[in-house]
Design a protein around this motif. Sequence first.
Motif, PDB file in Angstrom:
ATOM      1  N   UNK A 145      -5.785 -13.294   6.768  1.00 36.17           N
ATOM      2  CA  UNK A 145      -3.962 -13.670   6.893  1.00 36.17           C
ATOM      3  C   UNK A 145      -3.594 -12.491   7.620  1.00 36.17           C
ATOM      4  N   UNK A 146      -2.293 -12.620   8.194  1.00 34.41           N
ATOM      5  CA  UNK A 146      -1.406 -11.470   8.859  1.00 34.41           C
ATOM      6  C   UNK A 146      -0.077 -11.610   8.180  1.00 34.41           C
ATOM      7  N   UNK A 147       0.350 -10.609   7.642  1.00 33.12           N
ATOM      8  CA  UNK A 147       1.863 -10.502   7.465  1.00 33.12           C
ATOM      9  C   UNK A 147       2.467  -9.262   7.110  1.00 33.12           C
ATOM     10  N   UNK A 148       3.516  -8.970   6.888  1.00 34.51           N
ATOM     11  CA  UNK A 148       4.216  -7.887   6.682  1.00 34.51           C
ATOM     12  C   UNK A 148       4.035  -7.622   5.162  1.00 34.51           C
ATOM     13  N   UNK A 149       3.708  -6.387   4.755  1.00 33.54           N
ATOM     14  CA  UNK A 149       3.401  -5.948   3.456  1.00 33.54           C
ATOM     15  C   UNK A 149       4.273  -4.564   3.153  1.00 33.54           C
ATOM     16  N   UNK A 150       4.700  -4.272   1.895  1.00 32.48           N
ATOM     17  CA  UNK A 150       5.330  -3.200   1.654  1.00 32.48           C
ATOM     18  C   UNK A 150       4.299  -1.836   1.980  1.00 32.48           C
ATOM     19  N   UNK A 151       5.029  -0.892   2.498  1.00 34.38           N
ATOM     20  CA  UNK A 151       4.180   0.354   2.662  1.00 34.38           C
ATOM     21  C   UNK A 151       4.982   1.274   2.339  1.00 34.38           C
ATOM     22  N   UNK A 152       4.525   1.814   1.204  1.00 32.18           N
ATOM     23  CA  UNK A 152       5.636   3.294   0.462  1.00 32.18           C
ATOM     24  C   UNK A 152       5.058   4.385   1.084  1.00 32.18           C
ATOM     25  N   UNK A 153       5.903   4.774   2.135  1.00 31.89           N
ATOM     26  CA  UNK A 153       5.400   5.823   3.091  1.00 31.89           C
ATOM     27  C   UNK A 153       6.648   7.033   3.061  1.00 31.89           C
ATOM     28  N   UNK A 154       7.278   7.135   2.097  1.00 32.01           N
ATOM     29  CA  UNK A 154       8.401   8.078   2.057  1.00 32.01           C
ATOM     30  C   UNK A 154       8.068   8.876   0.472  1.00 32.01           C
ATOM     31  N   UNK A 174      15.322  27.836  -0.567  1.00 31.78           N
ATOM     32  CA  UNK A 174      14.406  27.056  -1.585  1.00 31.78           C
ATOM     33  C   UNK A 174      13.115  26.361  -0.834  1.00 31.78           C
ATOM     34  N   UNK A 175      12.019  26.122  -1.545  1.00 29.67           N
ATOM     35  CA  UNK A 175      10.802  25.402  -1.023  1.00 29.67           C
ATOM     36  C   UNK A 175      10.520  24.438  -2.006  1.00 29.67           C
ATOM     37  N   UNK A 176      10.306  23.422  -1.520  1.00 25.89           N
ATOM     38  CA  UNK A 176       9.410  22.142  -2.131  1.00 25.89           C
ATOM     39  C   UNK A 176       8.146  22.437  -2.529  1.00 25.89           C
ATOM     40  N   UNK A 177       7.598  22.244  -3.860  1.00 21.50           N
ATOM     41  CA  UNK A 177       6.104  22.634  -4.059  1.00 21.50           C
ATOM     42  C   UNK A 177       5.679  21.395  -4.805  1.00 21.50           C
ATOM     43  N   UNK A 178       6.395  20.269  -4.926  1.00 20.02           N
ATOM     44  CA  UNK A 178       5.605  18.963  -5.447  1.00 20.02           C
ATOM     45  C   UNK A 178       6.474  17.854  -4.972  1.00 20.02           C
ATOM     46  N   UNK A 179       5.907  16.779  -4.656  1.00 22.47           N
ATOM     47  CA  UNK A 179       6.615  15.592  -4.318  1.00 22.47           C
ATOM     48  C   UNK A 179       5.997  14.464  -4.854  1.00 22.47           C
ATOM     49  N   UNK A 180       6.704  13.266  -4.849  1.00 25.94           N
ATOM     50  CA  UNK A 180       6.647  12.106  -5.508  1.00 25.94           C
ATOM     51  C   UNK A 180       7.051  11.044  -4.791  1.00 25.94           C
ATOM     52  N   UNK A 181       6.279   9.806  -4.896  1.00 25.32           N
ATOM     53  CA  UNK A 181       6.423   8.566  -4.101  1.00 25.32           C
ATOM     54  C   UNK A 181       8.047   8.146  -4.398  1.00 25.32           C
ATOM     55  N   UNK A 182       8.742   7.739  -3.198  1.00 29.53           N
ATOM     56  CA  UNK A 182       9.904   7.299  -3.277  1.00 29.53           C
ATOM     57  C   UNK A 182       9.845   5.724  -3.220  1.00 29.53           C
ATOM     58  N   UNK A 183       9.838   5.256  -4.410  1.00 32.34           N
ATOM     59  CA  UNK A 183       9.360   3.728  -4.561  1.00 32.34           C
ATOM     60  C   UNK A 183      10.675   2.914  -4.395  1.00 32.34           C
ATOM     61  N   UNK A 184      11.882   3.414  -4.131  1.00 32.83           N
ATOM     62  CA  UNK A 184      13.103   2.568  -3.924  1.00 32.83           C
ATOM     63  C   UNK A 184      13.329   2.480  -2.576  1.00 32.83           C
ATOM     64  N   UNK A 204       0.823  -1.234  -0.109  1.00 28.19           N
ATOM     65  CA  UNK A 204      -0.056  -0.034   0.011  1.00 28.19           C
ATOM     66  C   UNK A 204       0.789   1.352  -0.059  1.00 28.19           C
ATOM     67  N   UNK A 205       0.413   2.326  -0.403  1.00 36.57           N
ATOM     68  CA  UNK A 205       1.122   3.542  -0.576  1.00 36.57           C
ATOM     69  C   UNK A 205       0.439   4.597   0.145  1.00 36.57           C
ATOM     70  N   UNK A 206       1.127   5.502   1.109  1.00 33.04           N
ATOM     71  CA  UNK A 206       0.577   6.517   1.718  1.00 33.04           C
ATOM     72  C   UNK A 206      -0.212   7.540   0.631  1.00 33.04           C
ATOM     73  N   UNK A 207      -1.194   8.062   1.157  1.00 33.79           N
ATOM     74  CA  UNK A 207      -1.907   8.993   0.434  1.00 33.79           C
ATOM     75  C   UNK A 207      -1.364  10.305   0.229  1.00 33.79           C
ATOM     76  N   UNK A 208      -0.893  10.919  -0.765  1.00 34.62           N
ATOM     77  CA  UNK A 208      -0.307  12.036  -1.041  1.00 34.62           C
ATOM     78  C   UNK A 208      -1.391  13.434  -1.076  1.00 34.62           C
TER      79      UNK A 208
END
Length: 560
Positions: free
Chosen positions: A362-371, A319-329, A248-252
């Motif tokens: 089921x219960x297990x660790x899943x990938x969590x794209x939170x950065x 400088x200020x960030x104005x746009x972000x993208x998911x860090x898939x790596x 799952x991915x965090x909601x931006x």
Amino acid sequence: MSDALLTPYERGNRNQTTTHAECIAFYEDLARRFPALLQFEQIGVSDAGIAMHAGVITSDGVFDRATLKAQNRPVFFNNNGIHPGEPEGIDGCMALVRDFCTQPERRAALGRTVFLFIPLYNVDGSHNRANTSRVNQEGPEQFGFRGNARHLDLNRDFVKCDSLAAQVFNRFFTAWDPDVMVDTHTSNGADYTYTMTLIHTQADKLGGALGGFLRDTMLPALFADMDQRGWPMCPYVNPVKDAPDDGIAEFLETPRFSTGYAALHHTIGFMPETHMLKPFADRYESMRALVESALAFTVRHGEEIQGLRRGARAARPAERAVHWTMDEANPGRFRFKGYAAKHKPSKLGNYTRLYYDRSEPWERDILYFNRFRADVSVRVPRAYVLPQAWREAAERLQLNGVRMERIAADRVERVQYYHINDASPRPHAYEGHMYHDDVALETRTGEVTLKAGDWWIPLDQDNARYVVETLEPLAHDSLFRWGFFNAVLEKKEAFSDYVFEDHAEELLRTEPGLAAKFEQWKAAHPDQLANQEAVLSFIFAHCARWHEPEWRRYPVLSVH
């Protein structure tokens, strides 16, 4: 407890939600019964002309906003009913406020913290009541509608402020400046065991020490506390593929949404999303637990949060960030409790359909794209200049307390500005606008005459983040993307082909730069050479002689 103090939800079968009239009458009765404990008043009107209300609870009965701000009191804000078809927060807030009024120990536990609430934000949608608009939701028996009187989703309207409700909210939020906000919702999506899921201000986007505090201190505490309260919680289930199994991915949450808007003011925001397929009574109980958990944390850590917010506002980055993208790596992991995701042939067509088998949990660790990483940053100018002609943009800034000064007399300044090379709107209207998903800019500089009456917007102010993320075109929810400056994208003069054909030949002889561009265009578009309109339009658009300086020039100027 007397029946008069019970909410419509409590008096019913636990599968009913209050009407707007019942809700407001309930709070007005509480305010009459407990005038020293609850202030409840109208704060504006909606597009349908319906009154909007808000309330304040404090442990010592101080309600005056100026006094509370002078005392530097932490403010916790609970917003409800932005989507009236997701109403458990509306009913839960009614009971919580009643309990503050009737239980001295609960009220005393607030300490210095102010409990601020909007009982039902989308009052228009609450009057559009039925049981048919939430196709995937279990209960309640009747509920309101997502759209307001102008058919707008108010949780897409916080920056553009098309609705009167959003304008009221912007003023109200800016005036109270809450430290923590909880905006209550119900989710659509995958099936899983959890009743409560949580969207929060994305910590990397919130940034700095405040973002780190949210990720490393506040979120772990809330998740642990919800476990203790009997309502284990997971992040909002936003699958990266069909089902949560693959992660799952965090909601931006960009500033069109409540939590993204709150982040522009350095407010920590939460958007709890109870699961649509759970009974309404469970959604109600878990929502109340989440609000109480977030409130209790704010009471304990309010001064620390206030200090972090002051630090974020005082920061003057180059400088200020104005746009972000998911860090898939760099994904994290989350221990998730789900159901087996399976597929079977559809009975409706020639395809396979997804379903969840609740007999196979089921219960297990899943990938969590939170950065998330900033992929667009801008150099912060000394000031922006907003020409007075663009009053709709100025009004949005004023709603949010931005410090702006009128230029007293005409003067020439060397400025930076953007030329809009491309702005591609969505093929269909989105929340009343042709939103620009793709924007390509070219930065230019030059001397411009600033006119008396234009707006000078300095960046050495607490609202600098709001200013940058609304006026920089590449920001996620900039006013440009929402179409506030669309008129500059249209060339105002045209040509008659039979006359301009001769002019075009002359232009190519006398403007070498134009001729070089035309040769490049011909090589790239050989299929267009048989199209007179395409050929002449290219030459007309790129020639110097009939250039329109305002065409595609973004009107907001930067002074460095």
